[in-house]
Design an enzyme around this catalytic site. Structure first.
Site, PDB file in Angstrom:
ATOM      1  N   ASP A 168      16.668  41.247  55.826  1.00  0.00           N
ATOM      2  CA  ASP A 168      17.955  40.582  55.633  1.00  0.00           C
ATOM      3  C   ASP A 168      19.039  41.609  55.343  1.00  0.00           C
ATOM      4  O   ASP A 168      20.208  41.415  55.692  1.00  0.00           O
ATOM      5  CB  ASP A 168      17.847  39.574  54.479  1.00  0.00           C
ATOM      6  CG  ASP A 168      18.977  38.568  54.486  1.00  0.00           C
ATOM      7  OD1 ASP A 168      19.319  38.078  55.582  1.00  0.00           O
ATOM      8  OD2 ASP A 168      19.533  38.278  53.416  1.00  0.00           O
ATOM      9  N   ASP A 227      21.458  34.245  61.208  1.00  0.00           N
ATOM     10  CA  ASP A 227      20.977  34.835  59.969  1.00  0.00           C
ATOM     11  C   ASP A 227      20.854  33.779  58.874  1.00  0.00           C
ATOM     12  O   ASP A 227      19.838  33.695  58.176  1.00  0.00           O
ATOM     13  CB  ASP A 227      21.928  35.952  59.524  1.00  0.00           C
ATOM     14  CG  ASP A 227      21.412  36.686  58.302  1.00  0.00           C
ATOM     15  OD1 ASP A 227      20.337  37.299  58.386  1.00  0.00           O
ATOM     16  OD2 ASP A 227      22.077  36.626  57.252  1.00  0.00           O
ATOM     17  N   ASP A 263      17.387  32.378  57.183  1.00  0.00           N
ATOM     18  CA  ASP A 263      17.218  32.460  55.729  1.00  0.00           C
ATOM     19  C   ASP A 263      16.721  31.138  55.162  1.00  0.00           C
ATOM     20  O   ASP A 263      15.844  31.098  54.297  1.00  0.00           O
ATOM     21  CB  ASP A 263      18.538  32.835  55.055  1.00  0.00           C
ATOM     22  CG  ASP A 263      18.877  34.303  55.204  1.00  0.00           C
ATOM     23  OD1 ASP A 263      18.009  35.079  55.667  1.00  0.00           O
ATOM     24  OD2 ASP A 263      20.019  34.677  54.864  1.00  0.00           O
TER      25      ASP A 263
END
Length: 206
Positions: free
Chosen positions: A68, A89, A93
Site C-alpha cells: 500500500d 487502491d 484496501d
C-alpha cells in the site's frame, strides 16, 4: 500514535521503498499491478490465519500490506496517481481489510470465542469500514476528515501484534489486541465525524 507511525513510515520510504519503487517502474511494473498483487497476497495470508497458522498469516499479511506504501510511492515517482488508480487502491484496501478481519473472526469462532474476541473483531471490521467511508464521503462533500488516532496502518499493526502474540501461545493476545482496536476504531470514527463537522462552512451549516 498516528504521527509516530507516519514519521517512521517516511523514513522507511526514504531508505527502502523509494529504490524498490524506482526498480519496479524501470522494469515496466505498474502501480495498479502492485496494488492488485498486494491484495492477493493479503487474501492468501488471511487464509493461513483463518486456518490457525497465525505466525505465517501475520507475516504474509504484513508484508503484502506494505505494498500500500509501495504503489503510492510508485505513482508519485511516475508523476501522480490516476483517478482510476486511486479508486482501485481504495477498493482493494476494503477487500483486504474485510479478508483480514473475516479470517480473524473465523479463527476465533473455531477456538470458542476466547475473551469475546469475535465481538471485538466484528466491531473492528465495521468501524474500520466506517472510518474509511467517513473520510471518503467527507472529501466528496468538500469537508475535511483526515484525522484520527488509528488509521489503516495503525489498525493493521495492532492486529499483526495480536497475531504474533497468539502465535506465541498467548491465548489472550489476539482478543486483547482486537478489543484495543475496537475502541480505537470507534474513537477514530467519532473524531473524523466531529472534525468534518467543524470544517463545514458556517453558512451551509445554518
Amino acid at each position: 500514535m498516528a504521527k509516530i507511525v507516519q514519521t517512521t513510515a517516511r523514513a522507511v520510504v526514504a531508505y527502502v521503498v523509494d529504490p524498490v519503487a524506482r526498480f519496479l517502474l524501470r522494469i515496466g511494473v505498474s502501480p495498479d499491478a502492485v496494488t492488485v498483487a498486494g491484495t492477493v497476497g493479503v487474501l492468501i495470508g488471511s487464509y493461513f490465519g483463518a486456518q490457525g497458522h497465525l505466525f505465517w498469516g501475520t507475516v504474509i499479511v504484513t508484508a503484502c500490506a506494505l505494498t500500500d506504501v509501495l504503489d503510492g510511492t510508485m505513482a508519485r515517482q511516475r508523476g501522480g496517481s490516476s483517478k482510476f488508480g486511486a479508486l482501485l487502491d481504495s477498493s482493494m484496501d476494503r477487500i483486504a481489510d474485510g479478508a483480514v478481519f473475516g479470517a480473524v473472526t473465523y479463527y476465533l469462532a473455531t477456538e470458542g470465542n476466547p475473551f469475546g474476541g469475535v465481538v471485538a473483531a466484528l466491531v473492528s471490521l465495521v468501524f474500520g469500514q466506517v472510518v474509511s467511508y467517513v473520510k471518503a464521503r467527507a472529501q466528496s462533500l468538500g469537508l475535511n476528515a483526515d484525522v484520527g488516532i488509528a488509521e489503516r496502518l495503525e489498525r493493521l499493526l495492532i492486529v499483526g501484534a495480536g497475531g504474533l502474540l497468539g502465535a506465541a501461545g498467548l491465548e489472550w493476545g489476539l482478543p486483547a489486541a482486537l478489543w484495543v482496536l475496537a475502541v480505537l476504531s470507534v474513537i477514530t470514527a467519532a473524531q473524523r465525524l466531529l472534525h468534518a463537522r467543524r470544517t463545514e462552512p458556517k453558512a451551509a451549516a445554518e
